[in-house]
Design a protein around this motif. Structure first.
Motif, mmCIF file in Angstrom:
data_model
loop_
_atom_site.group_PDB
_atom_site.id
_atom_site.type_symbol
_atom_site.label_atom_id
_atom_site.label_comp_id
_atom_site.label_asym_id
_atom_site.label_seq_id
_atom_site.Cartn_x
_atom_site.Cartn_y
_atom_site.Cartn_z
ATOM 1 N N ARG A 116 3.282 -7.877 -10.301
ATOM 2 C CA ARG A 116 3.805 -8.669 -11.417
ATOM 3 C C ARG A 116 3.384 -10.131 -11.295
ATOM 4 O O ARG A 116 3.035 -10.781 -12.282
ATOM 5 C CB ARG A 116 5.327 -8.574 -11.458
ATOM 6 C CG ARG A 116 5.860 -7.264 -11.998
ATOM 7 C CD ARG A 116 7.375 -7.228 -11.936
ATOM 8 N NE ARG A 116 7.892 -5.969 -12.456
ATOM 9 C CZ ARG A 116 9.119 -5.525 -12.230
ATOM 10 N NH1 ARG A 116 9.951 -6.253 -11.469
ATOM 11 N NH2 ARG A 116 9.512 -4.376 -12.737
ATOM 12 N N SER A 117 3.442 -10.657 -10.095
ATOM 13 C CA SER A 117 3.034 -12.046 -9.885
ATOM 14 C C SER A 117 1.550 -12.240 -10.171
ATOM 15 O O SER A 117 1.151 -13.238 -10.786
ATOM 16 C CB SER A 117 3.369 -12.480 -8.459
ATOM 17 O OG SER A 117 4.765 -12.449 -8.231
ATOM 18 N N ALA A 119 12.295 -8.428 -10.550
ATOM 19 C CA ALA A 119 11.842 -8.511 -9.162
ATOM 20 C C ALA A 119 10.388 -8.985 -9.131
ATOM 21 O O ALA A 119 9.510 -8.397 -9.769
ATOM 22 C CB ALA A 119 11.944 -7.147 -8.496
ATOM 23 N N THR A 120 10.142 -10.070 -8.403
ATOM 24 C CA THR A 120 8.780 -10.545 -8.176
ATOM 25 C C THR A 120 8.625 -10.859 -6.704
ATOM 26 O O THR A 120 9.598 -11.208 -6.027
ATOM 27 C CB THR A 120 8.454 -11.803 -9.002
ATOM 28 O OG1 THR A 120 9.422 -12.823 -8.706
ATOM 29 C CG2 THR A 120 8.454 -11.529 -10.492
ATOM 30 N N PRO A 170 6.477 -5.623 -7.500
ATOM 31 C CA PRO A 170 6.817 -7.036 -7.673
ATOM 32 C C PRO A 170 5.637 -7.975 -7.361
ATOM 33 O O PRO A 170 5.496 -9.012 -8.011
ATOM 34 C CB PRO A 170 7.971 -7.240 -6.690
ATOM 35 C CG PRO A 170 8.624 -5.899 -6.616
ATOM 36 C CD PRO A 170 7.473 -4.934 -6.641
#
Length: 408
Positions: free
Chosen positions: A58-59, A45-46, A55
């Motif tokens: 994470r990006s 999930a991003t 998420p």
């Protein structure tokens, strides 16, 4: 320790199809760790960049990791790495930004050896500003780009010098450090196109004397993304055109739109892959990248030497350029066969080479070859072998004899 070519080739699943890839100058095959990293990033999930949820974080991490990886590859600072879709797009962004401050009477110096991506953006920016374009010429006999000519080309009005670190047409490696020294003595900036050079040996931003250095990940086993590195303070002094709500931080303000986060994961994996080319290398990732590329460079040079010798031994082959220092790339023509026909015949035998001008527009125009189809280009990458060279040479012999290819 000898370069482990079997181990290296095993990292590229595309090689199992049996093609001999001498088209790395146009884009290499993708390493397995890169494929896995992209898939993992697309599976997880991003979200768009945000600190509010996992998420989104994470990006943010993927962007930061890509900057750090490219910095280790080029000897730059992560905060000075601008990411983008292509070297052409990044160079246009820089040219428009710098060109906004140019005035009539200012000068830029470009080279007829360069890929057009490091020529036309500067020529067009100069034209828009009423600035003067001055041209560095290559030696038509050897393909070398004499550094001494820059003493006459660069003046107190020179604002920028654009030069390649490695010709994508004939492999010439100019003395970029000497050219940069001349440019800096006059107060000019230097933009170096490293797209063709970076995959073939250790690269250091400071040693080159580059104020800006651009590279493309798909030329070194990665995805179709690019990066341009500079000192963060250099970026901070520039104000590009941008959307009002987009980040004004450096280097973010030079990046347009939302990046491909999964492909950024692939950039990191590609640099890590290069760092693993020499399994005996230790130290920081920067140290291991330099060691890995040095080992790969020695292997490539041995393979390329066999290729050059084989081409030179065939009277029906004309090789263009004999530069003193070169990347493992050569352009040639086969007597009685147009470059596109030669490439197609080799392609039918599973030997992949490109033909045309490969965007080295000024080189082929100057040599009078562009209107007649340019040339055929063979480039060696670290997964190529001497056996593949022999396969290429055998197919050239078959073509010259008027016979069918092995696949025909």
């Amino acid at each position: 320790m000898p370069f482990d070519i079997a181990r290296t080739r095993a990292a590229y699943p595309a090689l199992t199809e049996g093609f001999a890839h001498f088209d790395g100058a146009g884009g290499t095959q993708t390493a397995q760790p890169v494929i896995e990293a992209v898939a993992a990033a697309m599976t997880a999930a991003t979200g768009n960049r945000s600190t509010a949820f996992v998420p989104g974080r994470r990006s943010l991490d993927l962007v930061a990791a890509a900057r750090a990886a490219v910095a280790d590859l080029l000897g730059a600072e992560p905060g000075g790495v601008v990411l983008g879709p292509s070297a052409t797009a990044l160079t246009y962004t820089l040219a428009r930004t710098l060109g906004a401050a140019w005035r009539p009477g200012d000068e830029v110096v470009v080279s007829r050896l360069d890929h057009d991506a490091n020529v036309r953006p500067w020529v067009q920016a100069a034209e828009a500003a009423g600035a003067t374009v001055r041209w560095a010429e290559f030696d038509p006999a050897t393909g070398d780009l004499p550094a001494g000519q820059y003493a006459d080309l660069v003046t107190e009005r020179t604002r920028l010098v654009a030069v390649t670190a490695g010709s994508n047409a004939i492999g010439t490696v100019p003395d970029v450090a000497a050219i940069a020294k001349t440019a800096h003595a006059a107060g000019a900036l230097v933009c170096v196109d490293g797209v063709h050079a970076v995959p073939h040996g250790p690269t250091d931003l400071a040693s080159l004397g580059a104020d800006f250095l651009v590279t493309s990940a798909y030329k070194w086993s990665g995805p179709h993304l690019a990066a341009m590195a500079a000192d963060p303070d250099r970026w901070a002094s520039l104000r590009p055109a941008k959307l009002i709500p987009s980040s004004d931080a450096v280097p973010d303000r030079f990046e347009y739109g939302t990046p491909s986060f999964p492909l950024l994961a692939g950039v990191v994996a590609a640099v890590d892959h290069l760092a693993a080319l020499d399994p005996a290398a230790t130290g920081s990732r920067r140290d291991r990248v330099r060691a890995g590329l040095a080992a790969a460079q020695a292997h490539e040079e041995a393979v390329f030497e066999r290729l050059l010798a084989g081409l030179a031994a065939r009277p029906f082959v004309t090789v263009h350029g004999t530069p003193a220092r070169r990347c493992p790339t050569v352009s040639f023509r086969v007597a009685g066969s147009a470059p596109a026909e030669t490439a197609a015949a080799l392609g039918a035998a599973g030997v992949c080479l490109s033909s045309g001008d490969y965007y080295a527009y000024e080189y082929f125009r100057t040599m009078g070859l562009r209107d007649s189809g340019g040339a055929v280009r063979a480039s060696v990458y670290h997964y190529n072998t001497v056996e593949e060279v022999d396969r290429l040479l055998a197919e050239l012999d078959r073509l010259a004899a008027g016979g069918e290819t092995m696949a025909g």
